[in-house]
Design a protein around this motif. Structure first.
Motif, PDB file in Angstrom:
ATOM      1  N   ALA A 200       0.827  -1.205   0.000  1.00 18.29           N
ATOM      2  CA  ALA A 200       0.000   0.000   0.000  1.00 18.29           C
ATOM      3  C   ALA A 200       0.860   1.253   0.000  1.00 18.29           C
ATOM      4  CB  ALA A 200      -0.928  -0.003   1.219  1.00 18.29           C
ATOM      5  N   ILE A 201       1.885   1.263   0.847  1.00 20.25           N
ATOM      6  CA  ILE A 201       2.729   2.453   0.956  1.00 20.25           C
ATOM      7  C   ILE A 201       3.586   2.645  -0.289  1.00 20.25           C
ATOM      8  CG2 ILE A 201       4.670   3.475   2.214  1.00 20.25           C
ATOM      9  CD1 ILE A 201       1.932   3.762   3.566  1.00 20.25           C
ATOM     10  N   PHE A 202       4.147   1.548  -0.825  1.00 17.69           N
ATOM     11  CA  PHE A 202       5.003   1.673  -2.000  1.00 17.69           C
ATOM     12  C   PHE A 202       4.214   2.146  -3.216  1.00 17.69           C
ATOM     13  CE2 PHE A 202       8.588  -0.292   0.043  1.00 17.69           C
ATOM     14  CZ  PHE A 202       9.673   0.111  -0.723  1.00 17.69           C
ATOM     15  N   ILE A 203       3.064   1.513  -3.460  1.00 18.51           N
ATOM     16  CA  ILE A 203       2.249   1.909  -4.623  1.00 18.51           C
ATOM     17  C   ILE A 203       1.753   3.337  -4.462  1.00 18.51           C
ATOM     18  CG2 ILE A 203       0.121   1.441  -5.897  1.00 18.51           C
ATOM     19  CD1 ILE A 203       0.488  -1.535  -5.119  1.00 18.51           C
ATOM     20  N   GLY A 204       1.203   3.622  -3.274  1.00 22.01           N
ATOM     21  CA  GLY A 204       0.659   4.954  -3.037  1.00 22.01           C
ATOM     22  C   GLY A 204       1.721   6.035  -3.091  1.00 22.01           C
ATOM     23  N   ASN A 205       2.870   5.799  -2.447  1.00 22.76           N
ATOM     24  CA  ASN A 205       3.913   6.820  -2.417  1.00 22.76           C
ATOM     25  C   ASN A 205       4.595   7.016  -3.766  1.00 22.76           C
ATOM     26  OD1 ASN A 205       3.375   6.953   0.363  1.00 22.76           O
ATOM     27  ND2 ASN A 205       5.494   7.465   0.795  1.00 22.76           N
ATOM     28  N   ALA A 206       4.716   5.928  -4.536  1.00 23.73           N
ATOM     29  CA  ALA A 206       5.296   6.069  -5.875  1.00 23.73           C
ATOM     30  C   ALA A 206       4.390   6.941  -6.749  1.00 23.73           C
ATOM     31  CB  ALA A 206       5.490   4.696  -6.508  1.00 23.73           C
ATOM     32  N   ALA A 207       3.070   6.681  -6.683  1.00 23.06           N
ATOM     33  CA  ALA A 207       2.119   7.500  -7.439  1.00 23.06           C
ATOM     34  C   ALA A 207       2.118   8.927  -6.913  1.00 23.06           C
ATOM     35  CB  ALA A 207       0.718   6.899  -7.332  1.00 23.06           C
ATOM     36  N   TYR A 208       2.131   9.060  -5.592  1.00 28.58           N
ATOM     37  CA  TYR A 208       2.120  10.382  -4.975  1.00 28.58           C
ATOM     38  C   TYR A 208       3.386  11.155  -5.336  1.00 28.58           C
ATOM     39  CZ  TYR A 208      -0.144  13.373  -1.518  1.00 28.58           C
ATOM     40  OH  TYR A 208      -0.839  14.383  -0.910  1.00 28.58           O
ATOM     41  N   GLU A 209       4.521  10.461  -5.346  1.00 27.62           N
ATOM     42  CA  GLU A 209       5.787  11.121  -5.685  1.00 27.62           C
ATOM     43  C   GLU A 209       5.783  11.604  -7.127  1.00 27.62           C
ATOM     44  OE1 GLU A 209       9.894  12.266  -4.810  1.00 27.62           O
ATOM     45  OE2 GLU A 209       7.924  12.200  -3.877  1.00 27.62           O
ATOM     46  N   ALA A 210       5.228  10.795  -8.034  1.00 33.19           N
ATOM     47  CA  ALA A 210       5.114  11.234  -9.426  1.00 33.19           C
ATOM     48  C   ALA A 210       4.245  12.484  -9.512  1.00 33.19           C
ATOM     49  CB  ALA A 210       4.511  10.118 -10.277  1.00 33.19           C
ATOM     50  N   GLY A 211       3.159  12.512  -8.732  1.00 35.15           N
ATOM     51  CA  GLY A 211       2.299  13.693  -8.710  1.00 35.15           C
ATOM     52  C   GLY A 211       3.001  14.898  -8.121  1.00 35.15           C
ATOM     53  N   ASN A 212       3.806  14.690  -7.082  1.00 33.45           N
ATOM     54  CA  ASN A 212       4.540  15.792  -6.462  1.00 33.45           C
ATOM     55  C   ASN A 212       5.518  16.425  -7.439  1.00 33.45           C
ATOM     56  OD1 ASN A 212       3.304  15.362  -3.956  1.00 33.45           O
ATOM     57  ND2 ASN A 212       4.868  13.904  -3.317  1.00 33.45           N
ATOM     58  N   ILE A 213       6.310  15.562  -8.099  1.00 37.21           N
ATOM     59  CA  ILE A 213       7.295  16.066  -9.056  1.00 37.21           C
ATOM     60  C   ILE A 213       6.596  16.738 -10.236  1.00 37.21           C
ATOM     61  CG2 ILE A 213       9.118  15.375 -10.666  1.00 37.21           C
ATOM     62  CD1 ILE A 213       9.871  13.178  -8.642  1.00 37.21           C
ATOM     63  N   SER A 214       5.498  16.142 -10.682  1.00 31.42           N
ATOM     64  CA  SER A 214       4.738  16.735 -11.790  1.00 31.42           C
ATOM     65  C   SER A 214       4.157  18.087 -11.401  1.00 31.42           C
ATOM     66  CB  SER A 214       3.615  15.793 -12.223  1.00 31.42           C
ATOM     67  OG  SER A 214       4.144  14.605 -12.762  1.00 31.42           O
ATOM     68  N   GLY A 215       3.798  18.235 -10.114  1.00 33.21           N
ATOM     69  CA  GLY A 215       3.310  19.530  -9.639  1.00 33.21           C
ATOM     70  C   GLY A 215       4.383  20.588  -9.736  1.00 33.21           C
TER      71      GLY A 215
END
Length: 423
Positions: free
Chosen positions: A108-123
């Motif tokens: 849960a943490i790896f999938i969620g944080n990887a997606a979240y990190e992509a969103g953060n960098i994209s922001g």
């Protein structure tokens, strides 16, 4: 003389106020700073653009869920002086069950944080691209977003060296500035009060489901439930501090929720159906900042993006450290390998020709879908009498907790179904 006599007592009062209250500002502020990021700005603005005020009720649901779950997490950290992952692991003597639970948490943490990190960098990319233009270069037939790589390198260096706190605090100030800008913009747009009130009536139309899941995912961030318990245990160590912990949690999250609502209201004033870049998002700030709106939003998005790009991989590393019982410090090789992996995935997903807006939306939906898994773990732990004694959940807290899990599961499954039938 009169001026001096007036100002001196005022200065003393302000000084005393700061001394009294600043030390009490706790992890709740960090939780709020985590969800007021690029995802919140993007998803809330798009919710306003596409559906007006009609999804304000979803934010109320998100805020209530966030307060309830984060209070449980904070109470757990205060009473046990441990993080959520350590506590869950300690409750099972059977190794097979323990490792299954650890695998679920890590997934849960790896999938969620990887997606979240992509969103953060994209922001961050979204903000920079408004000022410098399209940050894409061609490598053969593959378009590469070089700003994503640069943000990844900056985040890597700051994480590796460890001297990122001053930068992080400075960037949080910029994010708070952007939040204030949206609150002012929401008031300047003079929204129709009757339509505003109707926005708090639940509406589960199928075309709104993914946006609803995204709003929940951008407010109740799964890794915050792990982080909150750990940070609370570091700041407070007495059960007598529970009222202060609760006050810190409720005040910070409600204020963050009000900012999210202001972004929806400002977004509803944008006369445009499609949002592709930061310049389109910035139209919600034009009533206040005029032609400078895109630069204000760009600065805020970059600040929110790079701050979260630092903290999300770090949070994942803390969770893995707790799950696997590592005793070594933050500069150990295996701890660094975890955050490096999350950071690498974030840079990878945000670099190859996918619209930043799409990545950010996906990150919020992924978090909304993964939230029930973490919430179920937390709810179960909070009813362990041997662990928490008199600080277990009350019947009301359990009822609200179960409702939150049911609603998030229902919305998550509907979101997945909507994606599947659209393929």
């Amino acid at each position: 003389m009169f001026s001096a006599n007036v100002h001196c007592p005022i200065n003393i009062l302000i000084h005393n106020y700061m001394i009294k209250w600043l030390p009490k500002i706790g992890p709740g502020t960090l939780v709020t700073a985590a969800f007021i990021g690029p995802g919140t700005v993007t998803v809330c603005t798009m919710a306003g653009v596409q559906f007006g005020f009609t999804l304000l009720w979803a934010l109320v649901l998100s805020i209530v869920a966030c307060v309830v779950l984060q209070e449980m997490s904070a109470r757990l950290g205060l009473v046990t002086q441990q993080g959520l992952s350590e506590v869950v692991k300690s409750q099972f003597a059977n190794k097979a069950i323990r490792w299954i639970l650890i695998a679920l948490m890590l997934s849960a943490i790896f999938i969620g944080n990887a997606a979240y990190e992509a969103g953060n960098i994209s922001g961050g990319v979204l903000g920079v691209s408004t000022i410098i233009g399209s940050p894409t270069i061609q490598i053969g037939s593959i378009p590469l977003n070089y700003v994503s790589v640069l943000i990844g390198i900056v985040a890597f260096l700051l994480l590796y060296i460890g001297n990122y706190k001053i930068l992080e605090r400075s960037l949080i100030v910029l994010v708070l500035f952007m939040s204030l800008a949206f609150i002012i913009a929401a008031m300047v747009t003079k929204p129709d009060i009757s339509l505003l009130v109707k926005g708090f009536i639940p509406d589960l139309s199928s075309d709104k489901i993914l946006t609803i899941v995204g709003l929940i995912g951008t407010t109740v961030v799964p890794y915050n439930l792990f982080l909150h318990a750990s940070i609370v245990s570091e700041k407070w160590n007495s059960k007598d501090d529970l009222p202060a912990v609760r006050r810190d949690t409720v005040v910070a999250i409600v204020l963050g929720g009000l900012v999210s609502m202001a972004i929806i209201v400002a977004g509803a004033a944008i006369q445009q159906s499609e949002i592709n870049n930061a310049a389109d998002l910035a139209k919600g700030l034009e009533p206040v900042f005029g032609s400078m709106a895109k630069y204000v939003l760009s600065l805020g998005l970059f600040a929110a993006g790079i701050t979260s790009a630092i903290t999300a991989p770090l949070a994942a590393a803390y969770v893995v450290k707790g799950c696997l019982g590592w005793e070594d410090g933050l500069k150990s090789k295996r701890f660094r390998m975890v955050w490096m992996f999350i950071l690498f995935l974030g840079v990878l997903f945000s670099s190859f020709g996918i619209k930043s807006i799409v990545i950010i939306q996906f990150a919020q939906v992924a978090n909304g879908v993964l939230l029930p898994i973490v919430a179920i773990f937390l709810l179960w732990v909070m009813n362990q009498k041997k662990l928490l004694g008199n600080y277990t959940n009350s019947k009301l807290q359990n009822i609200v907790g179960v409702l939150i899990v049911f609603v998030t599961c229902f919305l998550g499954f509907r979101g997945i179904w909507k994606v599947l039938i659209s393929l």
